[in-house]
Design a protein around this motif. Structure first.
Motif, mmCIF file in Angstrom:
data_model
loop_
_atom_site.group_PDB
_atom_site.id
_atom_site.type_symbol
_atom_site.label_atom_id
_atom_site.label_comp_id
_atom_site.label_asym_id
_atom_site.label_seq_id
_atom_site.Cartn_x
_atom_site.Cartn_y
_atom_site.Cartn_z
ATOM 1 N N THR A 70 0.804 -1.224 0.000
ATOM 2 C CA THR A 70 0.000 0.000 0.000
ATOM 3 C C THR A 70 0.834 1.270 0.000
ATOM 4 N N ASP A 71 2.181 1.126 0.001
ATOM 5 C CA ASP A 71 3.031 2.310 0.051
ATOM 6 C C ASP A 71 4.378 1.950 -0.567
ATOM 7 N N ASN A 72 5.087 2.960 -1.079
ATOM 8 C CA ASN A 72 6.416 2.719 -1.637
ATOM 9 C C ASN A 72 7.509 3.098 -0.639
ATOM 10 N N ARG A 73 7.131 3.349 0.583
ATOM 11 C CA ARG A 73 8.080 3.718 1.629
ATOM 12 C C ARG A 73 8.180 2.583 2.651
ATOM 13 N N SER A 74 9.356 2.448 3.226
ATOM 14 C CA SER A 74 9.540 1.462 4.286
ATOM 15 C C SER A 74 8.987 1.982 5.603
ATOM 16 N N HIS A 75 8.493 1.042 6.395
ATOM 17 C CA HIS A 75 7.963 1.339 7.730
ATOM 18 C C HIS A 75 8.467 0.259 8.670
ATOM 19 N N GLY A 76 8.479 0.561 9.949
ATOM 20 C CA GLY A 76 8.845 -0.455 10.926
ATOM 21 C C GLY A 76 7.856 -1.612 10.879
ATOM 22 N N VAL A 77 8.347 -2.816 11.044
ATOM 23 C CA VAL A 77 7.500 -4.001 10.947
ATOM 24 C C VAL A 77 6.295 -3.921 11.887
ATOM 25 N N PHE A 78 6.468 -3.263 13.046
ATOM 26 C CA PHE A 78 5.371 -3.181 14.005
ATOM 27 C C PHE A 78 4.311 -2.169 13.591
ATOM 28 N N ALA A 79 4.566 -1.405 12.537
ATOM 29 C CA ALA A 79 3.592 -0.467 11.982
ATOM 30 C C ALA A 79 2.996 -1.019 10.688
ATOM 31 N N THR A 80 3.209 -2.312 10.432
ATOM 32 C CA THR A 80 2.694 -2.959 9.215
ATOM 33 C C THR A 80 2.050 -4.296 9.567
ATOM 34 N N ARG A 81 1.527 -4.934 8.533
ATOM 35 C CA ARG A 81 0.963 -6.273 8.686
ATOM 36 C C ARG A 81 1.884 -7.319 8.043
ATOM 37 N N SER A 82 3.145 -6.992 7.893
ATOM 38 C CA SER A 82 4.111 -7.901 7.279
ATOM 39 C C SER A 82 4.164 -9.241 8.012
ATOM 40 N N PRO A 83 4.287 -10.348 7.265
ATOM 41 C CA PRO A 83 4.423 -11.665 7.907
ATOM 42 C C PRO A 83 5.823 -11.927 8.456
ATOM 43 N N ARG A 84 6.799 -11.133 8.072
ATOM 44 C CA ARG A 84 8.191 -11.357 8.498
ATOM 45 C C ARG A 84 8.452 -10.630 9.814
ATOM 46 N N ARG A 85 7.947 -11.221 10.896
ATOM 47 C CA ARG A 85 7.943 -10.606 12.217
ATOM 48 C C ARG A 85 8.836 -11.394 13.164
ATOM 49 N N PRO A 86 9.353 -10.746 14.236
ATOM 50 C CA PRO A 86 10.148 -11.492 15.215
ATOM 51 C C PRO A 86 9.380 -12.688 15.795
ATOM 52 N N ASN A 87 8.105 -12.512 16.068
ATOM 53 C CA ASN A 87 7.218 -13.613 16.459
ATOM 54 C C ASN A 87 6.141 -13.660 15.388
ATOM 55 N N PRO A 88 6.166 -14.646 14.510
ATOM 56 C CA PRO A 88 5.277 -14.662 13.346
ATOM 57 C C PRO A 88 3.822 -14.968 13.692
ATOM 58 N N ILE A 89 3.173 -13.989 14.329
ATOM 59 C CA ILE A 89 1.789 -14.140 14.757
ATOM 60 C C ILE A 89 0.910 -13.224 13.919
ATOM 61 N N GLY A 90 -0.200 -13.754 13.423
ATOM 62 C CA GLY A 90 -1.151 -12.979 12.649
ATOM 63 C C GLY A 90 -2.429 -12.741 13.431
ATOM 64 N N LEU A 91 -3.145 -11.683 13.064
ATOM 65 C CA LEU A 91 -4.417 -11.340 13.688
ATOM 66 C C LEU A 91 -5.381 -10.924 12.586
ATOM 67 N N THR A 92 -6.536 -11.551 12.556
ATOM 68 C CA THR A 92 -7.550 -11.250 11.552
ATOM 69 C C THR A 92 -8.904 -11.153 12.236
ATOM 70 N N VAL A 93 -9.733 -10.216 11.784
ATOM 71 C CA VAL A 93 -11.126 -10.154 12.231
ATOM 72 C C VAL A 93 -11.965 -10.783 11.131
ATOM 73 N N VAL A 94 -12.773 -11.756 11.504
ATOM 74 C CA VAL A 94 -13.662 -12.419 10.547
ATOM 75 C C VAL A 94 -15.108 -12.280 11.013
ATOM 76 N N GLU A 95 -16.019 -12.388 10.066
ATOM 77 C CA GLU A 95 -17.448 -12.397 10.378
ATOM 78 C C GLU A 95 -17.873 -13.843 10.586
#
Length: 146
Positions: A70-95
């Protein structure tokens, strides 16, 4: 941590999952719990939406900077939804669409088929829309004229 179940999704590769501006997560799937956790679903049908906490089981090494689609600029991983995280945990809201025994029928999956589920919680939010901030994402949308 051990999985309590697994996601059943039409996505077999990460490239199939919608990303970026305008991405809609309206695909249906199932959250299939292991038999020993079925009792934990008692009364879940009363909630319209659920948090699903899951593991990025196919992500690579962690990177502290990420350039999201969504952007051409880099951001800290903790400000993104990147899967390449120190602890590879995902969070999703589903209906939540329904329940069939230990299977939850849901809409809004953005996980690969076979993704390990770590936890499920009812989605409750008391944050009013006018108090919610979207950080760099709002700025990136503004630059693109959204």
């Amino acid at each position: 941590m051990k999985p309590i179940g697994f996601v059943r999704s039409p996505y077999s590769e990460t490239a199939q999952i919608p990303k970026g501006f305008g991405a809609k997560h309206d695909v249906e799937g199932k959250l299939e719990l292991l038999p020993e956790f079925e009792e934990g679903l008692l009364d879940i049908e009363g909630f319209s939406h659920l948090f699903v906490i899951w593991a990025f089981h196919k992500s690579g090494d962690a990177q502290l900077l990420a350039t999201p689609p969504t952007d051409n600029r880099s951001h800290g991983v903790f400000a993104t939804r990147s899967p390449r995280r120190p602890n590879p945990i995902g969070l999703t809201v589903v209906e939540l669409l329904g329940r069939e025994g230990r299977k939850l029928l849901v809409r809004g999956v953005d996980m690969l088929d076979g993704t390990p589920i770590l936890d499920i919680k009812p989605y409750l939010s008391s944050i009013l829309e006018d108090r919610l901030r979207r950080g760099w994402l709002a700025e990136a949308e503004a630059r693109r004229g959204k």
